[in-house]
Design an enzyme around this catalytic site. Structure first.
Site, PDB file in Angstrom:
ATOM      1  N   GLN A 239      55.948  41.466  44.718  1.00 30.55           N
ATOM      2  CA  GLN A 239      54.967  42.507  45.057  1.00 30.55           C
ATOM      3  C   GLN A 239      53.924  42.011  46.062  1.00 30.55           C
ATOM      4  OE1 GLN A 239      52.857  43.818  41.546  1.00 30.55           O
ATOM      5  NE2 GLN A 239      51.364  45.001  42.712  1.00 30.55           N
TER       6      GLN A 239
ATOM      7  N   THR B 196      47.556  50.168  34.736  1.00 29.89           N
ATOM      8  CA  THR B 196      47.286  49.235  33.643  1.00 29.89           C
ATOM      9  C   THR B 196      45.994  49.602  32.919  1.00 29.89           C
ATOM     10  OG1 THR B 196      48.324  47.499  34.935  1.00 29.89           O
ATOM     11  CG2 THR B 196      46.969  46.807  33.071  1.00 29.89           C
TER      12      THR B 196
ATOM     13  N   GLU C  46      50.533  51.110  30.079  1.00 25.76           N
ATOM     14  CA  GLU C  46      49.960  52.316  30.681  1.00 25.76           C
ATOM     15  C   GLU C  46      50.203  53.537  29.787  1.00 25.76           C
ATOM     16  OE1 GLU C  46      51.038  52.893  34.753  1.00 25.76           O
ATOM     17  OE2 GLU C  46      50.958  50.748  35.221  1.00 25.76           O
TER      18      GLU C  46
ATOM     19  N   ASP D 279      55.045  49.462  33.192  1.00 30.97           N
ATOM     20  CA  ASP D 279      55.355  49.377  34.623  1.00 30.97           C
ATOM     21  C   ASP D 279      55.638  47.908  34.971  1.00 30.97           C
ATOM     22  OD1 ASP D 279      55.440  49.795  37.388  1.00 30.97           O
ATOM     23  OD2 ASP D 279      53.274  49.535  37.579  1.00 30.97           O
TER      24      ASP D 279
ATOM     25  N   ASP E 223      52.220  56.465  39.930  1.00 30.64           N
ATOM     26  CA  ASP E 223      51.492  55.464  39.159  1.00 30.64           C
ATOM     27  C   ASP E 223      50.067  55.380  39.705  1.00 30.64           C
ATOM     28  OD1 ASP E 223      51.257  53.548  37.189  1.00 30.64           O
ATOM     29  OD2 ASP E 223      51.895  51.913  38.501  1.00 30.64           O
TER      30      ASP E 223
ATOM     31  N   THR F 216      61.003  50.838  35.040  1.00 29.10           N
ATOM     32  CA  THR F 216      59.778  51.275  34.372  1.00 29.10           C
ATOM     33  C   THR F 216      60.205  51.823  33.021  1.00 29.10           C
ATOM     34  OG1 THR F 216      58.823  51.900  36.512  1.00 29.10           O
ATOM     35  CG2 THR F 216      57.772  52.799  34.536  1.00 29.10           C
TER      36      THR F 216
ATOM     37  N   GLU G 269      46.165  39.327  34.186  1.00 32.89           N
ATOM     38  CA  GLU G 269      44.775  39.257  33.736  1.00 32.89           C
ATOM     39  C   GLU G 269      44.637  38.374  32.503  1.00 32.89           C
ATOM     40  OE1 GLU G 269      42.468  43.181  33.798  1.00 32.89           O
ATOM     41  OE2 GLU G 269      44.535  43.818  34.066  1.00 32.89           O
TER      42      GLU G 269
ATOM     43  N   HIS H  94      40.680  46.579  35.158  1.00 30.22           N
ATOM     44  CA  HIS H  94      41.923  46.026  35.701  1.00 30.22           C
ATOM     45  C   HIS H  94      41.808  45.787  37.204  1.00 30.22           C
ATOM     46  CE1 HIS H  94      46.127  45.440  36.693  1.00 30.22           C
ATOM     47  NE2 HIS H  94      46.125  46.522  37.454  1.00 30.22           N
TER      48      HIS H  94
ATOM     49  N   ARG I 285      55.234  40.010  40.254  1.00 27.48           N
ATOM     50  CA  ARG I 285      54.014  39.816  41.054  1.00 27.48           C
ATOM     51  C   ARG I 285      54.269  39.052  42.340  1.00 27.48           C
ATOM     52  NH1 ARG I 285      50.942  43.651  38.903  1.00 27.48           N
ATOM     53  NH2 ARG I 285      50.574  43.335  36.679  1.00 27.48           N
TER      54      ARG I 285
ATOM     55  N   ARG J  44      41.011  38.128  45.730  1.00 32.76           N
ATOM     56  CA  ARG J  44      40.008  38.021  46.802  1.00 32.76           C
ATOM     57  C   ARG J  44      38.718  37.482  46.193  1.00 32.76           C
ATOM     58  NH1 ARG J  44      42.111  43.185  47.082  1.00 32.76           N
ATOM     59  NH2 ARG J  44      40.233  43.976  46.091  1.00 32.76           N
TER      60      ARG J  44
ATOM     61  N   LYS K  82      58.304  46.572  42.039  1.00 32.00           N
ATOM     62  CA  LYS K  82      58.063  47.412  40.869  1.00 32.00           C
ATOM     63  C   LYS K  82      59.186  48.406  40.608  1.00 32.00           C
ATOM     64  CE  LYS K  82      52.988  47.412  40.712  1.00 32.00           C
ATOM     65  NZ  LYS K  82      52.576  47.521  39.312  1.00 32.00           N
TER      66      LYS K  82
ATOM     67  N   GLU L 119      52.923  45.937  32.480  1.00 30.26           N
ATOM     68  CA  GLU L 119      51.663  46.674  32.602  1.00 30.26           C
ATOM     69  C   GLU L 119      51.675  47.774  31.551  1.00 30.26           C
ATOM     70  OE1 GLU L 119      51.078  48.036  36.673  1.00 30.26           O
ATOM     71  OE2 GLU L 119      50.256  46.082  37.239  1.00 30.26           O
TER      72      GLU L 119
ATOM     73  N   TYR M  77      45.855  53.925  39.171  1.00 37.30           N
ATOM     74  CA  TYR M  77      45.197  52.602  39.204  1.00 37.30           C
ATOM     75  C   TYR M  77      43.790  52.842  38.697  1.00 37.30           C
ATOM     76  CZ  TYR M  77      44.760  48.041  41.755  1.00 37.30           C
ATOM     77  OH  TYR M  77      44.617  46.720  42.134  1.00 37.30           O
TER      78      TYR M  77
END
Lengths: 415, 415
Positions: free
Chosen positions: B236, B340, B197, B229, B122, B253, B354, B129, B233, B138, B249, B195, B124
């Site tokens: 995770q 994603t 994808e 996916d 997978d 899938t 999101e 995203h 959360r 953060r 995760k 997610e 990113y």
């Protein structure tokens, strides 16, 4: 029955006596393409595929492919029956006429991949290893992340690059960022390392959405092998935030060819180290699956480390329960490894980054050379033994790999 | 030849016209156990296994297993030939007698897993995203990690839990640590997310130690599918330091059953967004493998997002080159997903974290209910279309999954 029949000529203290009986896939030298399942006995191999045809025809289909795939999937009833039968054949003189022609020197056969690896997961179960790595990379922080004593940390690796012991390992090229630099560089990995690990081979599958509890560990896990999780530390360090290791580890993982059944480890089972943190229900064990296995790591023939598996914080039954705890299904052929096996002392560390403390205290070899990281041509041999019945020791074979130089990087491939 | 033969009754603007021709594995309702390979044409399925027996016997062995496994491994010569032949059969009236009895309504067949997933990776690859997730977690730091614009970040997932569209998804139970708490809790995931994808299906294998350069992408990748996916959360977030996502995760899938060949995406190829950072040699592309694919995500039938794949920063050719760059081999059946798909606008986001901004701005549904995370019983449908020749659009099918309630946690399983 802890002694092989006298006609087999197996020394009483042989690491592959009647108490071990690991399985492999092999081809006889004169039939290079025809693989069969073998059982190790002393310095010899028994052709189990043919022996079952003759003596246990009801199970013969489990070995007809020449690999362990069907046998793994058959479950713990078949595993116990076959082990009991093989033990009988190899301990009683009366079976000599039936099997003598099926035994040949192990040195004369070619070993193959014992099974198709389905999913490969790598754990991180040694507190000593994790704390050392934490101290090296975050000298001012806590050595362990806050989650570490609450769950067995792990991640998925690449099943397709699990290779057999003896496969040469090409030094990878990739991106890394030198300390203090703003930009990454591209080239051959400069910090190539090994990781000595124990691998657990899943036999019986499970169903999607149904966690496998700790107490059903031995129903699903068939046996163990040795694993070398080759790691390019410089590549790994640059890539790992935020989703973990990827191409710094996926280029190759070496496994030993002989799969030792769990049943052979009955005398090695011990209580794991005491756990400080309260453990959540699905990780609480009633049976002990700590394992008193002594590892040995040799570099170019010289012993550089003797990691004790007995010191591992998380047991393999807990790893399995955690891996399936959110409902992930198991397939026959799944392989999960313990993560680097390291004990409390420096010489008990299962990888170079600890042994040479990130290059600050290189390992001295008998030829006067030193190693912070692996050199081209270096050969790493991981072996291990465990206690068996009546004071004998059992061998787990060896995972061996030699480093080939990187393919030269053409100028246009650099930054 | 962009129009199916008139006798097939396919509307000129059908998403599964002659320009699409995706492949699947299916069983006719009256032979529930007998799978064959099918090609979608309009609202119908052509039995390709039998059609090849009749019209292309030299390739018939590629479809006799009833899955795509052999066809994927056969390589780009076979892929091109079969697509050209099928196009001919479905566009010229003269083939009607040979294939008319092999066509049945798609609604009447049962779809199966199109191939055995070897390794699953997978990525990113969406800057939008990744930056959004960074801002959420953060708020005071840089949205992207320093490595992100230098290499396509990815990690290995669990191949054994890639399931077919329509498979119900059991809400997982696991550990998480509530914000501000010292200790983790155990229970059903409270922050279940999807997610959206794009998945890339590897056909031709490669060899250990030999990177696959960007320009050989289309020799190795057969086609695409849609991937969900599923992500817990809360689980995770607690587990991911320092080795990345694992059981948050790996529980499931979802993939769409129809594999659209790359050849059908010729008109969707575009230049990816301009890249700020200088890219290292093995990631520099001469050909454009950005893809102008429009995604749509429906929750219980209501459209909640329309992510544009055209905005993805890293191309799939770069993902492949990076994944194999350190020498990792490809196997036929490897699946890698984009990560994603999210565009710059809120309603272009491909996951709930999101869309609902980590629960702060819940998504409003037409029935007046809101969603910060998925509820039990929710059905998520991911679909997509791409431009084809002559202004037609091509459909990529759908990846559908419905959430089942968690298995209740017994008291002894809690802390």
């Amino acid at each position: 029955m802890t002694q092989a029949a006298a006609w087999l000529g197996v020394a009483p203290d042989h690491l592959l006596g009647l108490a071990a009986l690991p399985y492999a896939s092999y081809s006889a030298a004169h039939h290079a393409e025809e693989f069969r399942v073998g059982v190790a006995i002393g310095d010899s191999v028994l052709d189990l595929t043919t022996a079952c045809d003759r003596l246990l025809p009801g199970r013969a289909h489990l070995f007809s492919s020449g690999t362990l795939d069907q046998f793994l999937a058959a479950g713990d009833g078949a595993w116990a029956q076959v082990r009991a039968e093989v033990t009988r054949w190899l301990s009683a003189d009366e079976y000599r006429p039936a099997i003598e022609d099926l035994i040949q020197p192990a040195a004369a056969v070619q070993l193959g991949m014992p099974f198709v690896v389905a999913d490969y997961v790598d754990f991180y179960a040694s507190e000593h290893h994790v704390a050392n790595v934490g101290r090296i990379f975050r000298p001012d922080g806590e050595p362990l992340t806050p989650n570490w004593k609450h769950l067995p940390i792990g991640y998925h690796g690449r099943a397709g690059t699990v290779v057999l012991s003896g496969t040469e390992i090409r030094r990878p090229c990739g991106q890394s960022r030198p300390p203090g630099a703003d930009l990454p560089v591209f080239g051959a990995a400069r910090q190539l390392d090994f990781e000595a690990e124990l691998g657990f081979v899943v036999g019986a599958h499970s169903h999607l959405g149904e966690p496998v509890p700790v107490e059903r560990f031995a129903e699903h896990v068939f046996g163990v092998c040795l694993v070398n999780d080759w790691s390019a530390r410089d590549i790994q360090r640059w890539e790992s935030a935020p989703l973990g290791p990827f191409v710094g580890k996926s280029f190759a993982t070496t496994m030993s060819p002989w799969i030792l059944p769990l049943a052979a480890l009955e005398h090695a089972r011990i209580r794991p180290p005491s756990r400080e943190a309260k453990q959540v229900g699905y990780l609480v064990e009633m049976a002990d699956w700590g394992l008193d296995i002594d590892f040995e790591v040799r570099l170019n023939g010289h012993v550089i480390a003797q990691p004790p598996y007995a010191t591992m914080y998380w047991s393999p039954a807990q790893m399995l329960a955690h891996m399936t705890g959110t409902g992930a299904a198991l397939r026959s052929g799944d392989l999960f490894a313990s993560g680097t096996v390291s004990g409390p002392a420096r010489e008990q560390s299962g990888c170079l980054i600890e042994l040479a403390w990130n290059g600050k205290e290189p390992v001295l070899l008998p030829d006067g050379s030193t190693r912070s990281w692996l050199h081209d041509g270096d050969e790493v041999t991981i072996s291990a033994t465990a206690p068996g019945p009546d004071g004998v020791r059992i061998g787990l074979g060896a995972a061996i790999g030699c480093i080939l130089p990187a393919v030269p990087t053409p100028p246009e491939a650099r930054y």
